[in-house]
Scaffold this active site. Structure first.
Site, PDB file in Angstrom:
ATOM      1  N   CYS A 104       0.894  -1.155   0.000  1.00 12.95           N
ATOM      2  CA  CYS A 104       0.000   0.000   0.000  1.00 12.95           C
ATOM      3  C   CYS A 104       0.925   1.195   0.000  1.00 12.95           C
ATOM      4  O   CYS A 104       1.618   1.444   0.984  1.00 12.95           O
ATOM      5  CB  CYS A 104      -0.907   0.033   1.225  1.00 12.95           C
ATOM      6  SG  CYS A 104      -1.820   1.592   1.302  1.00 12.95           S
ATOM      7  N   CYS A 107      -0.534   4.165   2.676  1.00 13.11           N
ATOM      8  CA  CYS A 107      -0.680   3.968   4.124  1.00 13.11           C
ATOM      9  C   CYS A 107      -0.417   2.508   4.469  1.00 13.11           C
ATOM     10  O   CYS A 107       0.722   2.059   4.346  1.00 13.11           O
ATOM     11  CB  CYS A 107      -2.041   4.441   4.634  1.00 13.11           C
ATOM     12  SG  CYS A 107      -3.465   4.043   3.623  1.00 13.11           S
ATOM     13  N   SER A 108      -1.412   1.770   4.891  1.00 11.40           N
ATOM     14  CA  SER A 108      -1.156   0.394   5.309  1.00 11.40           C
ATOM     15  C   SER A 108      -2.349  -0.500   5.010  1.00 11.40           C
ATOM     16  O   SER A 108      -2.609  -1.438   5.743  1.00 11.40           O
ATOM     17  CB  SER A 108      -0.849   0.368   6.808  1.00 11.40           C
ATOM     18  OG  SER A 108      -1.916   0.949   7.530  1.00 11.40           O
ATOM     19  N   CYS A 109      -3.070  -0.224   3.932  1.00 16.30           N
ATOM     20  CA  CYS A 109      -4.218  -1.061   3.562  1.00 16.30           C
ATOM     21  C   CYS A 109      -3.753  -2.513   3.433  1.00 16.30           C
ATOM     22  O   CYS A 109      -2.740  -2.793   2.781  1.00 16.30           O
ATOM     23  CB  CYS A 109      -4.831  -0.588   2.245  1.00 16.30           C
ATOM     24  SG  CYS A 109      -5.563   1.071   2.357  1.00 16.30           S
TER      25      CYS A 109
HETATM   26 FE    FE Z   1      -3.688   2.368   2.223  1.00 15.16          FE
END
Ligand code: FE
Length: 204
Positions: A104, A107-109
């Site tokens: 991602c 972010c951190s999906c």
């Molecule tokens: Fe994300």
């Protein structure tokens, strides 16, 4: 590029969590070691084990694999894995010709129902930025290089669509049960930064 398609926690949420954790620890309600253990459990054990079951099913059931690659979310839900951060899934298959990596960039999906919590490196800027620019370099650092003849595809997860890699079934596993096969499936092999264990590695 806009980040409106990514899940962004409220800016103060990390502070709130930290404050709550400190308070609970001070009052003796929570041991920080226990909390670390809990996070570790979700990050390494419970979470990725779900995805491992999906992969093992695909390795042993050709019709399931077909559904998994064409209607990923529904096929994964057949095994009971669905919900928050896994609403819309896409499974990408590794072959001798194509190696897939998931990231991602913003972010951190990450697909929580199948993989649990994302590892720290997945959320870190060096991985997020470098994997799109130099995926082969990143793979080398993970000790997961693929041949030059293999195309490397990078999939950028968003809040709308989460990816999971279907790794190649290891050689020497003919006749293995789904449960045995699932033991070979590592978290990183489903992110694309690693491979499944070999039968020898499992034994050793
Ligand atoms: Fe994300």
């Amino acid at each position: 590029m806009s980040d409106e398609h990514h899940t962004k926690p409220p800016a103060d949420i990390a502070l709130r969590v930290r404050a709550l954790e400190s308070l609970l620890a001070e009052r003796g309600i929570l041991e920080t070691a226990a909390l670390d253990e809990l996070v570790d459990t979700y990050e390494h054990r419970i979470g990725p084990r779900n995805g491992a079951k999906v992969v093992a099913r695909a390795w042993t059931d050709a019709q399931f694999k077909e559904r998994l690659l064409t209607h990923s979310t529904e096929a994964i839900a057949e095994l009971g894995f669905a919900g928050v951060q896994g609403e819309d899934m896409m499974v990408v298959e590794n072959t001798l010709d194509v190696h897939n990596i998931v990231c991602c960039t913003l972010c951190s999906c990450y697909p929580w129902p199948t993989l649990g919590l994302p590892p720290v490196w997945y959320k870190a800027a060096p991985y997020r930025s470098r994997v799109v620019i130099d995926p082969r370099g990143v793979l080398a650092e993970f000790n997961a290089s693929v041949p030059d003849t293999t195309e490397v595809r990078v999939w950028d997860s968003t809040a709308e669509l989460r990816y999971i890699v279907l790794p190649m079934r290891p050689d020497g596993t003919e006749g293995w049960s789904e449960e045995q096969l699932a033991e070979l499936v590592t978290r990183d092999s489903m992110i694309g930064t690693g491979f499944p264990r070999s039968p020898a590695e499992l034994g050793g």
